[in-house]
Write a protein that holds these residues in place. Structure first.
Motif, mmCIF file in Angstrom:
data_model
loop_
_atom_site.group_PDB
_atom_site.id
_atom_site.type_symbol
_atom_site.label_atom_id
_atom_site.label_comp_id
_atom_site.label_asym_id
_atom_site.label_seq_id
_atom_site.Cartn_x
_atom_site.Cartn_y
_atom_site.Cartn_z
ATOM 1 N N GLU A 1 0.990 -1.253 -0.011
ATOM 2 C CA GLU A 1 -0.076 -0.047 0.123
ATOM 3 C C GLU A 1 0.946 1.316 -0.006
ATOM 4 O OE1 GLU A 1 -3.304 0.268 2.432
ATOM 5 O OE2 GLU A 1 -3.140 -1.764 3.159
ATOM 6 N N ASP A 2 0.551 2.280 -0.806
ATOM 7 C CA ASP A 2 1.255 3.684 -0.858
ATOM 8 C C ASP A 2 0.202 4.524 -0.712
ATOM 9 O OD1 ASP A 2 2.611 5.675 -1.087
ATOM 10 O OD2 ASP A 2 3.552 5.199 -3.146
ATOM 11 N N LYS A 3 -0.275 5.105 0.229
ATOM 12 C CA LYS A 3 -1.223 6.209 0.515
ATOM 13 C C LYS A 3 -0.323 7.489 0.849
ATOM 14 C CE LYS A 3 -4.811 2.915 1.494
ATOM 15 N NZ LYS A 3 -5.968 2.427 2.455
ATOM 16 N N GLY A 4 0.633 7.950 0.212
ATOM 17 C CA GLY A 4 1.322 9.133 0.903
ATOM 18 C C GLY A 4 1.971 8.910 2.137
ATOM 19 N N ARG A 5 1.715 9.569 3.360
ATOM 20 C CA ARG A 5 2.212 9.241 4.571
ATOM 21 C C ARG A 5 2.046 8.136 5.238
ATOM 22 N NH1 ARG A 5 4.217 13.749 7.243
ATOM 23 N NH2 ARG A 5 4.923 15.584 5.829
ATOM 24 N N LYS A 6 0.949 7.087 4.478
ATOM 25 C CA LYS A 6 0.677 5.942 5.180
ATOM 26 C C LYS A 6 1.109 4.859 4.012
ATOM 27 C CE LYS A 6 -3.374 6.963 7.932
ATOM 28 N NZ LYS A 6 -4.695 6.383 8.419
ATOM 29 N N PHE A 7 1.867 3.729 4.452
ATOM 30 C CA PHE A 7 2.429 2.972 3.524
ATOM 31 C C PHE A 7 2.825 1.463 4.167
ATOM 32 C CE2 PHE A 7 6.100 5.108 4.891
ATOM 33 C CZ PHE A 7 7.175 4.057 5.148
ATOM 34 N N LYS B 1 -1.959 -2.937 10.768
ATOM 35 C CA LYS B 1 -1.691 -3.965 9.680
ATOM 36 C C LYS B 1 -0.221 -4.430 9.786
ATOM 37 C CE LYS B 1 -4.886 -2.142 6.100
ATOM 38 N NZ LYS B 1 -4.999 -1.555 4.703
ATOM 39 N N MET C 1 0.822 2.293 9.848
ATOM 40 C CA MET C 1 -0.124 1.496 9.681
ATOM 41 C C MET C 1 0.114 0.474 10.845
ATOM 42 S SD MET C 1 -0.921 0.807 5.871
ATOM 43 C CE MET C 1 -1.789 2.065 4.790
#
Length: 393
Positions: free
Chosen positions: A351-357, A378, A375
């Motif tokens: 997952e790559d959501k900017g500040r979340k990965f 997860k 995260m």
């Protein structure tokens, strides 16, 4: 454990040494416990030094109150350095010339930062390891405007975030292709680089430092290996650390080769090849899942090793080995690492959501590590899968 074990001497009053003393008491050891520290203060927590402490948000880094040591009957001796050990006589020599005998010796002397020759004669050039280092850096931070951080490992990245929060111009210099490449690989390192750029940090990757410029006795700039020059009135050198083992020279206690990271060689519970001598924490090269002895420089590792060592030293049943875990706080991001990324031959960005990965690290199709940015759920739910070395689709 034999009743003849009347004194356990722990050299090194950092987290690993303190936790070893605690775990011995928790496991029922009633004999003498002597804890030797070379700094002029009781054991303290290092992770806040690059974050809350250097930013001036807290002064409290103490791990235990003063009364704790009296209550637990731990003879804490600070401000003294071990200079040698006689394993035949079972004595450690201290910097004041005195000797302390032991029945069991636990080496927990940790690390000292690497220094670039010729750099540290100038005012404004710092390393960060001890409370005194952090205090000097915090004082300088109050007047600094432009900072260069040499080395984009965890400490370098955390300091870059702290300096930006104080409004400094920051240049982060890293010889490898991305920040944290040595620890987490270039794919995740690129995600971390993106975050720092978004926060205004200038990244100079793939280059090293050639020399420093000065005005009088103070640093004024940094010349890089590509010939460019960066103005700076604050320079932090964060190019790694080496184990503090010089005091063991001539003792016969086995050490790992410098090319393998150095440190005190032990078995899987911290026992060295010399009778009665153990090692724990950053200085200790315990057996690694790679098949080699390796030092692990993480906060959680120190406590987990202390638990295993205490049980083995007392002849008790060993607790289960934990999956390695480390974290790093940078800006509003918590990077969490579960497992051993260095074992991987493949990295998947899940997952790559900017500040979340979220990234999975695989070796021959089996999960060996998980790294996440903000995260936590997860990452931590993969602990059982990592412990079982299960394949991942």
């Amino acid at each position: 454990m034999s009743q003849s074990v009347e004194r356990v001497l722990i050299v090194g009053a950092g987290l690993a040494g303190l936790r070893t003393a605690e775990e011995l008491r928790n496991a029922g050891y009633e004999g003498e416990l002597v804890l030797i520290g070379d700094e002029d203060r009781a054991p303290y927590d290092r992770p806040p030094l690059s974050k809350q402490f250097v930013r001036g948000e807290t002064d409290d880094t103490c791990l235990r109150p003063a009364e704790f040591f009296a209550e637990q009957r731990i003879d804490l001796r600070v401000g003294t350095t071990a200079t040698g050990v006689d394993t035949a006589a079972r004595e450690v020599t201290l910097s004041d010339g005195s000797r302390v005998g032991y029945d069991r010796l636990v080496i927990a002397t940790g690390l000292r930062p690497r220094r670039i020759p010729g750099f540290h004669e100038l005012r404004g050039v710092h390393v960060l390891r001890t409370h005194a280092d952090a205090t000097g850096l915090r004082e300088h931070l109050a007047t600094a405007r432009k900072a260069v951080i040499v080395g984009a490992g965890f400490i370098g990245c955390e300091l870059a975030a702290s300096f930006r929060s104080r409004g400094l111009e920051v240049v982060l210099v890293e010889p490898q292709a991305t920040p944290l490449a040595a620890s987490l690989g270039e794919q995740v390192g690129a995600l971390v680089a993106r975050m720092h750029r978004e926060e205004g940090v200038a990244l100079r990757c793939g280059v090293g430092v050639k020399s420093l410029a000065a005005e009088g006795d103070s640093v004024s700039g940094v010349q890089l290996s590509d010939g460019s020059v960066i103005d700076a009135d604050l320079v932090v050198v964060g190019v790694g650390s080496v184990p503090a083992t010089e005091w063991l020279d001539g003792s016969g206690i086995p050490l790992a080769m410098p090319g393998d990271g150095g440190g005190v060689l032990t078995d899987e519970v911290g026992r060295t090849g010399v009778d009665g001598v153990w090692a724990v924490g950053d200085v200790a090269a315990w057996p690694h899942r790679s098949g080699r002895n390796k030092r692990v420089e993480h906060w959680t590792n120190a406590g987990e090793q202390a638990t295993l060592l205490a049980a083995a030293l007392l002849g008790q049943e060993l607790p289960p080995v934990q999956v390695p875990y480390v974290w790093s706080d940078q800006y509003d991001l918590k990077i969490q690492v579960l497992g051993i990324p260095a074992l991987a031959d493949e990295v998947q960005i899940v997952e790559d959501k900017g500040r979340k990965f979220l990234a999975h690290y695989l070796r021959a199709g089996q999960l060996v590590a998980v790294v996440g940015g903000s995260m936590a759920g997860k990452v931590m739910k993969m602990r059982a899968q990592l412990a079982g070395a299960q394949p991942v689709s």
